[in-house]
Design an enzyme around this catalytic site. Structure first.
Site, PDB file in Angstrom:
ATOM      1  N   LYS A 142       0.828  -1.201   0.000  1.00 15.97           N
ATOM      2  CA  LYS A 142       0.000   0.000   0.000  1.00 15.97           C
ATOM      3  C   LYS A 142       0.863   1.252   0.000  1.00 15.97           C
ATOM      4  CE  LYS A 142      -3.697  -2.562   2.234  1.00 15.97           C
ATOM      5  NZ  LYS A 142      -4.264  -3.012   3.526  1.00 15.97           N
ATOM      6  N   GLN A 196      -4.336  -1.902   9.904  1.00 18.23           N
ATOM      7  CA  GLN A 196      -4.152  -3.189   9.235  1.00 18.23           C
ATOM      8  C   GLN A 196      -4.734  -4.323  10.081  1.00 18.23           C
ATOM      9  OE1 GLN A 196      -2.889  -3.737   6.067  1.00 18.23           O
ATOM     10  NE2 GLN A 196      -3.590  -5.825   6.429  1.00 18.23           N
ATOM     11  N   ASP A 247     -11.052   3.258   4.654  1.00 18.44           N
ATOM     12  CA  ASP A 247     -11.217   1.828   4.412  1.00 18.44           C
ATOM     13  C   ASP A 247     -12.615   1.341   4.794  1.00 18.44           C
ATOM     14  OD1 ASP A 247     -10.173  -0.561   3.418  1.00 18.44           O
ATOM     15  OD2 ASP A 247      -9.540  -1.253   5.392  1.00 18.44           O
TER      16      ASP A 247
END
Length: 282
Positions: free
Chosen positions: A55, A99, A122
């Site tokens: 990413k 994450q 996200d």
């Protein structure tokens, strides 16, 4: 059905998205704004570290600044939330990505909820989930957004179609079900307790596999002419769909890798750029 179905090339879709973002990043730069994504990695899981690095590299290629916050394995929920709050307060940071997974002692939901809705690029917060269900989310979960982007890119019809989603996770199965419903599909969401799963899949015009089991969806489950989107990624670069077995039956299918995955990362970049653009207007 079809010996050579349409291969839904995620790399092609992702490249198109990123090419468009370069111009938007350039315009922001002219106004002194550099889009910034902060990624938080707790512990030393090698797969998570790889994802974070990917990413970060994707950000740098199009001019997005990437901050990597690394916290030790023994981090507490309170310490993680404090780190998130600091990023919420940092006006130079436009997107925050925690994450997954986090170590077992951390309340992951509490950590997700600490992320500001304006920086939830996200789509992991409950507020973001609710907005997505109503069809008004600025930043829906990235993998569901990628699936919808692929369908739109290849102009595959959704309205009036029967979509079967296999999986009900709060960041994949449930939100993509809502997004398909909002596009006027009739949606069946299946899961581990679903009886006669194969029969549900056989009735689907669109199949979304998000179950986390390698080659789970079999060829004889798939309705002739169905569109199959494989959101799974298992060891050995294997998806949740038995690609070879399903290909003769489908009209269109995503490969693994190079299907949904690259577009998921591209949507994360897009959301980060959009968050930077929104911050300028606020």
């Amino acid at each position: 059905m079809n010996s050579s179905p349409l291969l839904l090339d995620g790399n092609r879709v992702a490249t198109d998205i990123k090419n468009q973002l370069v111009n938007r990043v350039s315009k922001l730069s002219e106004r002194g704004i550099v889009p910034c994504l902060a990624t938080i990695l707790v512990g030393d899981d090698p797969s998570s570290a790889t994802y974070v690095r990917m990413k970060g590299n994707a950000c740098s290629r199009i001019g997005i600044r990437s901050i990597r916050i690394e916290l030790p394995e023994e981090t507490t929920t309170e310490q993680l939330i404090q780190a998130i709050k600091q990023l919420n307060d940092d006006q130079s940071v436009h997107g925050i990505l925690l994450q997954h997974p986090v170590p077992h002692q951390i309340d992951e939901r509490a950590a997700f909820e600490a992320i500001s809705i304006d920086k939830d690029v996200d789509g992991v917060t409950m507020q973001g989930f609710a907005q997505n269900a109503f069809g008004i989310a600025a930043f829906p979960s990235c993998t569901p957004a990628a699936i919808m982007e692929i369908l739109a890119y290849y102009e595959l019809p959704v309205a009036g179609k029967h979509a079967v989603v296999i999986g009900r996770s709060p960041i994949l199965g449930k939100p993509v079900s809502a997004m398909l419903l909002n596009k006027d599909a009739t949606v069946t969401t299946c899961h581990s307790r679903t009886t006669d799963l194969e029969q549900h899949v056989r009735s689907a015009d669109i199949v979304v596999a998000a179950v986390g089991k390698p080659k789970f969806v079999q060829g004889d489950w798939v309705k002739p002419g169905a569109v199959v989107l494989d959101a799974g990624y298992n060891p050995g670069n294997v998806g949740d769909v038995d690609f070879e077995a399903c290909t003769p039956h489908v009209s269109a299918i995503t490969p693994v890798p190079a299907g949904v995955g690259p577009v998921t990362i591209a949507m994360l970049l897009k959301h980060t750029v959009e968050a930077a653009e929104r911050s300028k207007r606020l």
